[in-house]
Design an enzyme around this catalytic site. Structure first.
Site, PDB file in Angstrom:
ATOM      1  N   THR A   1       0.165   2.503   6.902  1.00 32.75           N
ATOM      2  CA  THR A   1      -0.197   3.474   5.718  1.00 32.75           C
ATOM      3  C   THR A   1      -1.753   3.865   5.546  1.00 32.75           C
ATOM      4  OG1 THR A   1       1.612   2.337   4.416  1.00 32.75           O
ATOM      5  CG2 THR A   1      -0.014   3.544   3.118  1.00 32.75           C
TER       6      THR A   1
ATOM      7  N   CYS B   1      -1.978  -1.382  10.174  1.00 32.18           N
ATOM      8  CA  CYS B   1      -1.190  -0.912   8.906  1.00 32.18           C
ATOM      9  C   CYS B   1      -0.955   0.590   9.208  1.00 32.18           C
ATOM     10  CB  CYS B   1      -1.897  -1.303   7.713  1.00 32.18           C
ATOM     11  SG  CYS B   1      -1.266  -0.746   6.244  1.00 32.18           S
TER      12      CYS B   1
ATOM     13  N   TYR C   1       0.917  -1.120   0.126  1.00 31.93           N
ATOM     14  CA  TYR C   1      -0.012   0.094   0.022  1.00 31.93           C
ATOM     15  C   TYR C   1       1.020   1.228  -0.176  1.00 31.93           C
ATOM     16  CZ  TYR C   1      -4.369  -2.436   1.441  1.00 31.93           C
ATOM     17  OH  TYR C   1      -5.477  -3.192   1.358  1.00 31.93           O
TER      18      TYR C   1
ATOM     19  N   CYS D   1       5.861   1.679  10.451  1.00 26.18           N
ATOM     20  CA  CYS D   1       5.389   0.599   9.684  1.00 26.18           C
ATOM     21  C   CYS D   1       5.117  -0.585  10.511  1.00 26.18           C
ATOM     22  CB  CYS D   1       6.270   0.551   8.482  1.00 26.18           C
ATOM     23  SG  CYS D   1       5.983  -0.667   7.558  1.00 26.18           S
ATOM     24  N   THR D   2       4.050  -1.261  10.223  1.00 24.44           N
ATOM     25  CA  THR D   2       3.964  -2.456  11.038  1.00 24.44           C
ATOM     26  C   THR D   2       4.893  -3.747  10.685  1.00 24.44           C
ATOM     27  OG1 THR D   2       1.835  -2.898   9.632  1.00 24.44           O
ATOM     28  CG2 THR D   2       1.661  -2.289  12.046  1.00 24.44           C
TER      29      THR D   2
END
Ligand code: DGL
Length: 283
Positions: free
Chosen positions: A84, A82, A50, A197-198
């Protein structure tokens, strides 16, 4: 009346969504806090990443994924694991479903505010998250200054399973060196590195090693939002004492690469993810 009123005694089904496997780091933190809860995890692996896409596309993908978790899995609470999607699509997701939705940016920024003494924070994330400046805004609201850097090569390295690999370490070194140079040039004194960010908690060891080496003699602590998110979810949805299952129930779904999900997912979660079900959310 709270948005969480009216849930059944065993607590709600918690839907956890990420574009890929990285969100399993959030699920892992949730399992620690809610060991008897019921989880449905969706990784939109067919449409990953993404982080290099436009807001419009991210919003569509994320809304469709959220609707799948609510309509098909009966999720009564959604965790957007997430960064994003949390940065660019939280509004779109909230419009698409009628259950409470929690993203990772606000809890992450709150954790950074608790951790930082200098009030200067480094943030690494995908291109889309950095371009949205969602972290900078959430940090500013808490009196922090944030220097952000997009690290687009890290997600593919993690998805490849190169979590302890010399190439990953070298890429991390290049990104963090540039980020520290930029922060110092602009007069910042960062003492905290936020993993925005995961996927990044999966290479936390490498990130900690490299930032310690580059920032020395100064100390920079590394934080991610998974723990902070899990804490907030546990407060909102904890089942009444004595009513939880003795062990969690986890269903995993992916939009592609279910075998890879089963293999890497078990490694990332630290538990067998079992049979991963393939779903088609369209293109
Ligand atoms: N899950 C995304 C995040 O936390 C990273 C992977 C992607 O770009 O889709 O930002």
């Amino acid at each position: 009346m709270s948005a969480m009123d009216g849930f059944e005694k065993e607590g709600p089904v918690i839907g956890v969504f990420d574009s890929g496997f990285g969100g399993l780091t959030v699920l892992k933190a949730l399992l620690k806090r809610l060991p008897g809860a019921q989880f449905s995890f969706l990784g939109d692996t067919a449409r990953l990443p993404y982080g290099s896409k436009s807001r419009r596309t991210i919003a569509r993908y994320a809304a469709e994924s959220a609707q799948f978790l609510v309509k098909e899995c009966g999720a009564e609470f959604l965790v957007i694991a997430c960064n994003t999607a949390s940065a660019l699509a939280l509004d779109a997701i909230q419009k698409a479903v009628s259950v409470p939705v929690l993203g990772v940016i606000e809890p992450g920024a709150a954790a950074a505010a608790r951790a930082s003494a200098s009030k200067d924070v480094l943030v690494i994330a995908t291109e889309a998250t950095v371009a949205s400046h969602a972290y900078a805004a959430a940090c500013r609201a808490r009196g922090l200054r944030a220097v952000e850097k997009a690290c687009p090569l890290l997600v593919p390295l993690v998805e490849e399973g190169w979590v302890d690999h010399p190439v990953t370490a070298e890429v991390v070194r290049i990104y963090l060196r540039e980020l520290l140079q930029e922060a110092r040039r602009d007069g910042y004194f960062p003492d905290t590195l936020m993993l925005g960010c995961t996927h990044y908690p999966l290479i936390r060891g490498v990130l900690e090693r490299v930032i310690a080496e580059l920032a020395s003699p100064l100390k920079v602590g590394v934080i991610d939002s998974a723990e902070a998110v899990a804490e907030e979810v546990a407060e909102l949805v904890a089942p009444p004492a004595g009513t939880a299952r003795s062990r969690p129930e986890i269903r995993c779904f992916a939009t592609d690469s279910v075998e890879k999900f089963e293999r890497l997912g078990s490694r990332f979660l630290g538990l067998p993810v079992g049979k991963v079900e393939l779903v088609d959310l369209g293109g």
